[in-house]
Each structure stands twice: as structure tokens, then as C-alpha cells.
Design an enzyme around this catalytic site. Structure first.
Site, PDB file in Angstrom:
ATOM      1  N   ASP A  27      -9.250 -28.793   4.711  1.00  0.00           N
ATOM      2  CA  ASP A  27     -10.560 -27.872   4.897  1.00  0.00           C
ATOM      3  C   ASP A  27      -9.818 -26.756   5.129  1.00  0.00           C
ATOM      4  O   ASP A  27      -8.955 -26.106   4.411  1.00  0.00           O
ATOM      5  CB  ASP A  27     -10.407 -28.468   6.541  1.00  0.00           C
ATOM      6  CG  ASP A  27     -10.724 -27.750   7.950  1.00  0.00           C
ATOM      7  OD1 ASP A  27     -12.317 -28.563   7.553  1.00  0.00           O
ATOM      8  OD2 ASP A  27     -10.656 -27.343   8.466  1.00  0.00           O
ATOM      9  N   GLU A  56     -11.426 -22.780   7.064  1.00  0.00           N
ATOM     10  CA  GLU A  56     -12.233 -22.336   7.964  1.00  0.00           C
ATOM     11  C   GLU A  56     -12.585 -20.485   7.242  1.00  0.00           C
ATOM     12  O   GLU A  56     -12.644 -20.283   6.541  1.00  0.00           O
ATOM     13  CB  GLU A  56     -10.935 -21.729   9.201  1.00  0.00           C
ATOM     14  CG  GLU A  56     -10.279 -22.489   9.638  1.00  0.00           C
ATOM     15  CD  GLU A  56     -11.232 -23.872  10.421  1.00  0.00           C
ATOM     16  OE1 GLU A  56     -12.761 -22.852  10.719  1.00  0.00           O
ATOM     17  OE2 GLU A  56     -10.936 -24.827  10.903  1.00  0.00           O
ATOM     18  N   HIS A  70     -10.011 -24.323  16.474  1.00  0.00           N
ATOM     19  CA  HIS A  70      -9.725 -24.652  14.659  1.00  0.00           C
ATOM     20  C   HIS A  70      -8.902 -24.053  13.652  1.00  0.00           C
ATOM     21  O   HIS A  70      -9.027 -22.786  14.004  1.00  0.00           O
ATOM     22  CB  HIS A  70     -11.065 -24.642  14.364  1.00  0.00           C
ATOM     23  CG  HIS A  70     -12.040 -25.302  14.866  1.00  0.00           C
ATOM     24  ND1 HIS A  70     -13.552 -26.136  14.423  1.00  0.00           N
ATOM     25  CD2 HIS A  70     -12.550 -25.831  16.378  1.00  0.00           C
ATOM     26  CE1 HIS A  70     -13.996 -26.929  15.219  1.00  0.00           C
ATOM     27  NE2 HIS A  70     -13.596 -26.412  17.112  1.00  0.00           N
ATOM     28  N   ASP A  89      -7.069 -29.209  11.474  1.00  0.00           N
ATOM     29  CA  ASP A  89      -7.632 -29.920  11.164  1.00  0.00           C
ATOM     30  C   ASP A  89      -7.823 -31.072  10.302  1.00  0.00           C
ATOM     31  O   ASP A  89      -8.628 -32.083   9.959  1.00  0.00           O
ATOM     32  CB  ASP A  89      -8.881 -28.743  10.762  1.00  0.00           C
ATOM     33  CG  ASP A  89     -10.253 -28.962  11.999  1.00  0.00           C
ATOM     34  OD1 ASP A  89      -8.420 -28.453  13.259  1.00  0.00           O
ATOM     35  OD2 ASP A  89     -10.919 -28.076  11.693  1.00  0.00           O
TER      36      ASP A  89
END
Length: 225
Positions: free
Chosen positions: A7, A9, A149, A154
Site C-alpha cells: 500500500d 500513501e 491511514h 493498511d
């Protein structure tokens, strides 16, 4: 079989508009079992985070200004994911950003096999709603630590969801030297609720033998025991 849940960001929603990666998180799975091996790093994007992204990730421009760039981190990422299958929630978004970062430093895009858990969830659950929060609630995955988040958090949540989508958590007593145990299980209570002992009486056994003697040329007489 090795798979990597990954994942990212980012500073905003579009790498085409100049947004950059600010965090990468990875979780290693082997045969659908988390091995405990993870990778996480922040990146200095040399671009301010949008106000919308700040409210989601809880990171500041000042904090990120002290981190290494993606270029300084990318070798560690590529070494971790190798050529293995990547498990990504909404793969177009994360792959777009990762491949953009690789392109900026003169490297080709990733060619790893991809499993997009959005598409997988819609197929398995027959639902149009497939965001991570919804899937976590659907599978009773604990969201109490998710005030913001984070790429690693995540990835860990997505790993739990992915295993449920593949049929439920798998447990192994030994994997690469690491002991992985189901805290709710023990060796002496497996399927106890589902197992029923059947007791056969002497009379039932006698009646069964008498019935067998009435069968002409039974097929089992053709075999030697």
C-alpha cells in the site's frame, strides 16, 4: 507461494498532476500465511501534502522533509517485493504512483503479477461496495488502531481481508523458523463441537453380519485381504 500485500500513501490523488508517494508499506505472505516480515518507509516528496491528504494520513510536511527520497528507498522496496505477486487494493492507484516514481528515476515499471482486492471482493462477495473499511467490518477485522491511514497498517488490514476472501485465515505451526499459532485453537479441541461419537451395539453388529451372509457373490470376495 510468496505474495506481498502493498500500500502507498501520497501527497494527493493524481501523480499526473505532480503528486508523489510519501509512504510505502508491505506485508509478506507465504501460502496465505503472514510470515511477520514487513517493510515500511516514508519518503521526502519535495512537494507539499494537500490539506485533504494531511487529514487522512496525519503526516506533516516538516516530518517528511527529514526523510529519504523514494530514490533512496527504492532498492529496499524492489528487494522486498522481488518478482512475487502483489496484493493491492485498487491497484490502478498504487501502481500508477509506484511506476511514476520508478519512471522519475529512470527505471521501468513493475511487471509483477497483480491481485486487485477490489475486484476480488466484488467477485467473491457479490457487492459493489468494496472499500477497505467496509471489508474490515464485514470480516470483523479490528479497525481500532486506524485513526489515520498508514501504508503499513493498511497493508496489515488488507492482508487480513485478503486471507478472508481466499477462504479464511490459514495457520501453520512452522514457517521459515517462525511459529505462527491460532490463539483460539489448541491441539485437543479441534472440531470438538462438530464431532459426534457413534456407538454400535452388539445386536447391530450381529444383524449386519447376518445381512452380509444373504448377499450372493459379494464383490469383496474377489479381493484378497
Amino acid at each position: 507461494m510468496r505474495e506481498i500485500v502493498i500500500d502507498t500513501e501520497t501527497t494527493g490523488l493524481s501523480y499526473k498532476s505532480g503528486d508523489r508517494i510519501i509512504e510505502v508499506g508491505c506485508v509478506e505472505l507465504k501460502n496465505y500465511v503472514p510470515t511477520g516480515k514487513t517493510l515500511q518507509f516514508y519518503c521526502r516528496p519535495d512537494k507539499d501534502i494537500s490539506e485533504g491528504a494531511k487529514s487522512i494520513v496525519g503526516l506533516s510536511d516538516d516530518f517528511l522533509s527529514k526523510q529519504k527520497t523514494f530514490q533512496e528507498n527504492h532498492i529496499e522496496m524492489l528487494d522486498f517485493i522481488k518478482d512475487d505477486t502483489l496484493i493491492i487494493h485498487n491497484s490502478d492507484f498504487d501502481l500508477g504512483f509506484i511506476n511514476n516514481e520508478l519512471s522519475l528515476i529512470g527505471l521501468p515499471p513493475l511487471k509483477n503479477p497483480i491481485v486487485d482486492t477490489v475486484a476480488l471482493a466484488r467477485e467473491v462477495l457479490n457487492t459493489r461496495i468494496a472499500n477497505l473499511d467496509y471489508l474490515c467490518r464485514r470480516f470483523n477485522v479490528d479497525l481500532s488502531d486506524r485513526s489515520f491511514h498508514g501504508a503499513l497498517l493498511d497493508s496489515q488490514l488488507l492482508a487480513s481481508v485478503y486471507l478472508e476472501l481466499r477462504g479464511g485465515k490459514q495457520f501453520s505451526m512452522q514457517l521459515d523458523g517462525a511459529v505462527l499459532e491460532d490463539k483460539n485453537s489448541s491441539s485437543n479441541n479441534v472440531n470438538k463441537e462438530k464431532t459426534k461419537e457413534i456407538v454400535v451395539s452388539e445386536k447391530q453388529i450381529s444383524n449386519h453380519k447376518a445381512m452380509l451372509k444373504k448377499i450372493k457373490n459379494p464383490i469383496w470376495n474377489k479381493f484378497n485381504y
